[in-house]
Motif scaffolding. Structure first.
Motif, short mmCIF file in Angstrom:
data_model
loop_
_atom_site.label_atom_id
_atom_site.label_comp_id
_atom_site.label_asym_id
_atom_site.label_seq_id
_atom_site.Cartn_x
_atom_site.Cartn_y
_atom_site.Cartn_z
N VAL A 168 0.86 -1.19 0.00
CA VAL A 168 0.00 0.00 0.00
C VAL A 168 0.89 1.23 0.00
O VAL A 168 1.77 1.37 0.85
CB VAL A 168 -0.93 0.03 1.23
N LEU A 169 0.67 2.13 -0.96
CA LEU A 169 1.42 3.37 -1.05
C LEU A 169 0.49 4.54 -0.74
O LEU A 169 -0.66 4.56 -1.17
CB LEU A 169 2.04 3.53 -2.44
N PHE A 170 1.02 5.53 -0.01
CA PHE A 170 0.23 6.66 0.49
C PHE A 170 0.91 7.98 0.11
O PHE A 170 2.15 8.05 0.07
CB PHE A 170 0.16 6.66 2.02
N ALA A 171 0.11 9.03 -0.06
CA ALA A 171 0.69 10.36 -0.28
C ALA A 171 -0.27 11.46 0.14
O ALA A 171 -1.48 11.37 -0.12
CB ALA A 171 1.06 10.54 -1.75
N ASP A 172 0.27 12.47 0.80
CA ASP A 172 -0.41 13.74 1.02
C ASP A 172 0.42 14.76 0.25
O ASP A 172 1.47 15.20 0.72
CB ASP A 172 -0.49 14.09 2.50
#
Length: 255
Positions: free
Chosen positions: A113-117
């Motif tokens: 799972v990859l996340f970004a803000d």
């Protein structure tokens, strides 16, 4: 001419350097062919090092890879600078706000799972096997991103290639574990081909955990690591064939 590194990308992460890599484009041979990045495999360490270099250049050119000694936990590490591979922390997620760091998660059926803000300039990566998923590894990642200034309503997430429901048969004990945690989890199981067995949808469960945590944009890539042997390594496939070892693919994100 060597085969090009294959990279799967998520629309939800457009504008962020990232990639869910498969098994194509590396230098390993035999059962490990070709982009095996697993330090714990029996592959030649020199080949693994070259494969890891190629993976980083495909996802975050010029980046410095940071990976973990993954243990199927819910633990998340905040990364300020790279560490030596031999000193990798025992954990299953990473977050950073530092440019140039390529956060890498290895899988061979579990869900990356990859996340970004984007606004806060904070990214994260998590290894969500069933143990980590039910244990809350994605929740830990989101919380760690918030400590760096991210806001969960702005975070976007993508669930990469993993074993699909059609390929993931589990027994009654496995089902009971999820049903005991929340009776509504039974919706992620369908009857299996054998009596007292079920098919588990890991990808959908991870996406559900993300949405329940307040992540508004969640993308699922829908790639089955078990069924697509030409594209991905698979622990379960290797186990069913009684193969002595298996390769690992990597998913990377960075700023």
């Amino acid at each position: 001419m060597s085969e090009e590194v294959e990279v799967f990308r998520a629309r939800a992460l457009n504008g962020i350097a990232h990639g869910f890599l498969g098994r194509k484009g590396g230098v390993s041979t035999g059962a490990m062919a070709s982009l095996n990045v697993g330090l714990g495999s029996t592959d030649d360490p020199a080949l693994i090092a070259e494969n890891r270099r190629r993976a980083v250049e495909a996802a975050l050119p010029g980046g410095r890879l940071v990976s973990l000694f993954q243990v199927h936990s819910a633990d998340c590490v905040t990364v300020a600078e790279p560490w030596e591979e031999r000193l990798r922390p025992h954990a299953d997620a990473l977050v950073t706000d530092r440019p140039g760091l390529a956060l890498g998660i290895l899988t061979a059926d579990c869900a990356p799972v990859l996340f970004a803000d984007r606004e806060a300039g904070v990214v994260g990566a998590a290894h969500a096997g069933w143990k980590g998923a039910i244990g809350g590894v994605t929740d830990s990642t989101i919380a760690a991103m918030e400590t760096l200034g991210a806001q969960r309503e702005r975070i976007t997430a993508a669930v990469g290639p993993c074993i699909a429901r059609a390929s993931y048969e589990v027994d009654v004990v496995f089902l009971a574990r999820f049903a005991d945690a929340d009776p509504e989890n039974e919706r992620f199981f369908t009857e299996g081909r054998r009596e007292d067995h079920w098919q588990f949808d890991l990808e959908a469960y991870v996406a559900h955990r993300l949405a329940s945590a307040g992540i508004r944009t969640v993308e699922m890539l829908g790639q089955d690591t078990y069924a697509r042997e030409d594209h991905f390594y698979s622990f379960r496939r290797a186990t069913h064939r009684q193969e002595p070892d298996y390769g690992r693919q990597i998913s990377i994100i960075g700023l």
